[in-house]
Structures are given as C-alpha cells and as structure tokens.
Enzyme design. Structure first.
Site, PDB file in Angstrom:
ATOM      1  N   HIS A   1       1.817  30.734  40.937  1.00  0.00           N
ATOM      2  CA  HIS A   1       1.517  30.164  39.627  1.00  0.00           C
ATOM      3  C   HIS A   1       2.755  29.443  39.053  1.00  0.00           C
ATOM      4  O   HIS A   1       3.649  29.066  39.801  1.00  0.00           O
ATOM      5  CB  HIS A   1       0.959  31.235  38.695  1.00  0.00           C
ATOM      6  CG  HIS A   1      -0.124  32.047  39.356  1.00  0.00           C
ATOM      7  ND1 HIS A   1      -1.365  31.539  39.651  1.00  0.00           N
ATOM      8  CD2 HIS A   1      -0.112  33.323  39.842  1.00  0.00           C
ATOM      9  CE1 HIS A   1      -2.089  32.459  40.272  1.00  0.00           C
ATOM     10  NE2 HIS A   1      -1.350  33.551  40.404  1.00  0.00           N
TER      11      HIS A   1
ATOM     12  N   GLU B   1       2.431  37.104  35.143  1.00  0.00           N
ATOM     13  CA  GLU B   1       2.596  37.122  36.590  1.00  0.00           C
ATOM     14  C   GLU B   1       3.573  36.051  37.049  1.00  0.00           C
ATOM     15  O   GLU B   1       4.398  36.278  37.932  1.00  0.00           O
ATOM     16  CB  GLU B   1       1.242  36.914  37.272  1.00  0.00           C
ATOM     17  CG  GLU B   1       1.312  36.894  38.788  1.00  0.00           C
ATOM     18  CD  GLU B   1      -0.015  36.580  39.449  1.00  0.00           C
ATOM     19  OE1 GLU B   1      -0.068  36.562  40.698  1.00  0.00           O
ATOM     20  OE2 GLU B   1      -1.014  36.336  38.730  1.00  0.00           O
TER      21      GLU B   1
ATOM     22  N   HIS C   1       2.894  37.427  44.496  1.00  0.00           N
ATOM     23  CA  HIS C   1       1.893  37.561  43.436  1.00  0.00           C
ATOM     24  C   HIS C   1       1.879  38.978  42.896  1.00  0.00           C
ATOM     25  O   HIS C   1       2.501  39.886  43.453  1.00  0.00           O
ATOM     26  CB  HIS C   1       0.491  37.217  43.972  1.00  0.00           C
ATOM     27  CG  HIS C   1       0.288  35.763  44.245  1.00  0.00           C
ATOM     28  ND1 HIS C   1      -0.233  34.891  43.319  1.00  0.00           N
ATOM     29  CD2 HIS C   1       0.547  35.032  45.356  1.00  0.00           C
ATOM     30  CE1 HIS C   1      -0.300  33.669  43.842  1.00  0.00           C
ATOM     31  NE2 HIS C   1       0.182  33.733  45.076  1.00  0.00           N
TER      32      HIS C   1
ATOM     33  N   GLU D   1       0.483  40.863  47.089  1.00  0.00           N
ATOM     34  CA  GLU D   1       0.177  41.289  45.726  1.00  0.00           C
ATOM     35  C   GLU D   1       0.964  42.572  45.519  1.00  0.00           C
ATOM     36  O   GLU D   1       0.643  43.624  46.082  1.00  0.00           O
ATOM     37  CB  GLU D   1      -1.321  41.538  45.569  1.00  0.00           C
ATOM     38  CG  GLU D   1      -2.204  40.325  45.808  1.00  0.00           C
ATOM     39  CD  GLU D   1      -2.331  39.413  44.602  1.00  0.00           C
ATOM     40  OE1 GLU D   1      -1.680  39.701  43.566  1.00  0.00           O
ATOM     41  OE2 GLU D   1      -3.057  38.411  44.699  1.00  0.00           O
TER      42      GLU D   1
END
Length: 314
Positions: free
Chosen positions: A104, A141, A196, A278
């Site tokens: 992101h 995040e 992530h 993640e």
C-alpha cells in the site's frame, strides 16, 4: 488484504513426489512449528487464544491516522543489528539483489480514483491498489509496512545485498500491483518479499506467508517461480516463528503459516521468486499490540530477513 477473488485456493495436500524441495519444506515448517510451541510454553508472545471458526474474509479500512496509537509504536528505531541471531559474515550477500515491497502507500486514501483504476493481472483485472487496513486505534498498515521495510533494508545491506524498495513514501499513491511486480522483474531480483498486515476478524491471530500458485494466463506465467518461491516462503515462515515467537495463523493455512493464491497481481506477474507475508492481524487487539511495538517490528524484520538470507545462501 481480501481473501475473496478468482483463483484463491486454500492449501492443498501436496503430491507424494519427494524431490529436494519437498524434503526442504518438510524439514522447515514442522521445525518452525516446534520452535513456536517451545517458545509459547515458555511464556512467549505466541497465540494464547483458542482458534475460532476459520474465516476467509478481511475488511480493509482507510488510513485514519499517520500516528501510532501509543508511544510503543515509535519505540525501537530501525537498526541493522539484533541479538536474536548472530549475523552472517560481512558481505555474505554481495552480488544479490533483494526487492522489498512495502504494501500500500500512506497517502493512497487521498487518491481513490487512481487506486481504484483496473489493471491487468493476467488472470483478470483488479484495482491498482488499496488503502490497506489499520488497527482500531488508527495505526495504518501502510505505515507498518514501510517501517518493517526500512528495518529489513538496514539488515540486508549490512550483509552486502543490494536492496530496492518498490516505494518509499516517495510518490503520491501506489505503485499499482502490476508495476510492483515489474519493479522486481526489472531489477533481476534474487528474491522479492511484499510486506503486509491483515485486517481479519477479532480472535483471528498469527502470520501467514502467501505463495504464488501456478498461473499461465494472459501476461502471467508463474510456473518457473512456483518452486523457488515456495522454498523462500517456507524459510521465511520458519525464521519468523523462531525470531518473533508468533504463531502461524489460526484462521487460514491449516496451521502451516503457508497459503497459495492465484489472484494477486504482485505474484501473478512476477518472473522472479516472490512471496507476500501478512505479519499479523491489525484488527485483533493482541496482534495489534505486537504490530504497534517498535521492538516487535525489529524482530519481524529480522525474522523475514533471516529467511531471505537462508534462501539466498542455499
């Protein structure tokens, strides 16, 4: 990140063919789980909740604040050292190229039209990017992924690797998922890791590493990278458990910490070994307490980096 979309596959039982990679995975993953079990028994930071009913959904929310929810989010500045494991000899990764892909972008939420643009990921079309998720207290995040990426860069450069980031808060949004893949390809990276943190339900805890599935559609052909990426992912999962003490996900991956997907453009379009990790679930208060701790983020960076080093050194 969402678990819906075409081509998403839960881990499938492996065939009985026992090649070198099968043996390596068999050795790495159970060892990682055993390491976590020992750590948890000694009172470490592993999952101490009963596993709930597994879900396959994650709701992302826009970044609500660029600040961490408490002082703990800023503790432990990125460093190139750790006492978790003696560093390899200086220059051990000389000549190796590692691309770190911080998921992101902190200002994606200001560019919704641009990040909602559809791009070709081989199997279908998807959004350029998303805002990512955040903790309930507003720690984004995108802030987490950049911080871990910076810590990893310091650790890997100390060992002689050439490290490139797909973005370093040096652009207004993105890059799009297809461009993220091209950055690693163009660099001729020996390994690429996309960082992530998840946005699943409360009670869903732990990390998981996402591996590319075999895709041959449109402009995507992952067949050559499936095996080396699986090796990379297994090594990262093992070292992540060892260094952080965190448990593999209790809601996806069947306790292995490994998941295969075919719906992620960053994996589908890669021509070099690449995985996603993640690191935890931002929507669970216990995982959020870890993700917002600078000391824990240093451990996360060390664990991921150690896995990369292990993969590159063979």
């Amino acid at each position: 990140m969402s678990y819906t979309g075409p081509g998403f596959e839960p881990p499938q039982p492996r065939r009985s063919r026992r090649g070198p990679l099968t043996v390596a995975l068999a050795a790495l993953v159970p060892g990682a789980l055993l390491g976590w079990a020992v750590y948890a028994a000694a009172g470490g930071s592993g999952d101490d909740e009963a596993a709930g009913t597994p879900t396959v959904s994650a709701s992302a929310s826009p970044r609500t604040s660029s600040a961490a929810p408490s002082a703990s989010a800023g503790e432990g500045k990125p460093t190139g050292s750790s006492t978790a494991k003696p560093p390899a000899a200086s220059g051990a990764l000389e000549g190796k190229v590692v691309v770190i892909d911080p998921g992101h972008n902190p200002t994606n939420f200001e560019h919704t039209a641009e990040i909602n643009r559809q791009v070709d990921i081989g199997t279908n079309r998807k959004e350029c990017d998303t805002t990512g998720t955040s903790t309930n207290d507003g720690y984004a995040e995108a802030e987490f992924t950049l911080d871990v990426a910076h810590r990893m860069r310091a650790l890997l450069e100390k060992q002689g690797a050439t490290v490139k980031l797909t973005q370093d808060e040096d652009r207004p949004f993105g890059p799009c998922v297809d461009e993220r893949a091209r950055i690693g390809n163009k660099a001729g990276a020996d390994a690429v890791v996309s960082i992530h943190a998840d946005g699943s339900g409360t009670g869903n805890r732990g990390f998981h590493v996402i591996l590319p599935g075999a895709v041959d559609a449109g402009g995507a052909d992952t067949r050559a990278i499936v095996e080396p990426s699986a090796d990379l992912g297994a090594r990262i999962a093992g070292d992540f458990v060892r260094v952080t003490g965190s448990a593999p996900s209790n809601y996806i991956g069947g306790g292995t910490g490994l998941v295969t997907r075919k719906d992620l453009g960053g994996l589908n379009l890669s021509t070099v070994p690449k995985v996603f990790i993640e690191c935890g679930n931002m929507r669970d208060s216990k995982d959020a307490a870890l993700l917002t701790s600078g000391a824990w983020r240093q451990k996360a960076a060390q664990g991921i980096s150690d896995g990369i080093v292990s993969f590159l050194r063979g």
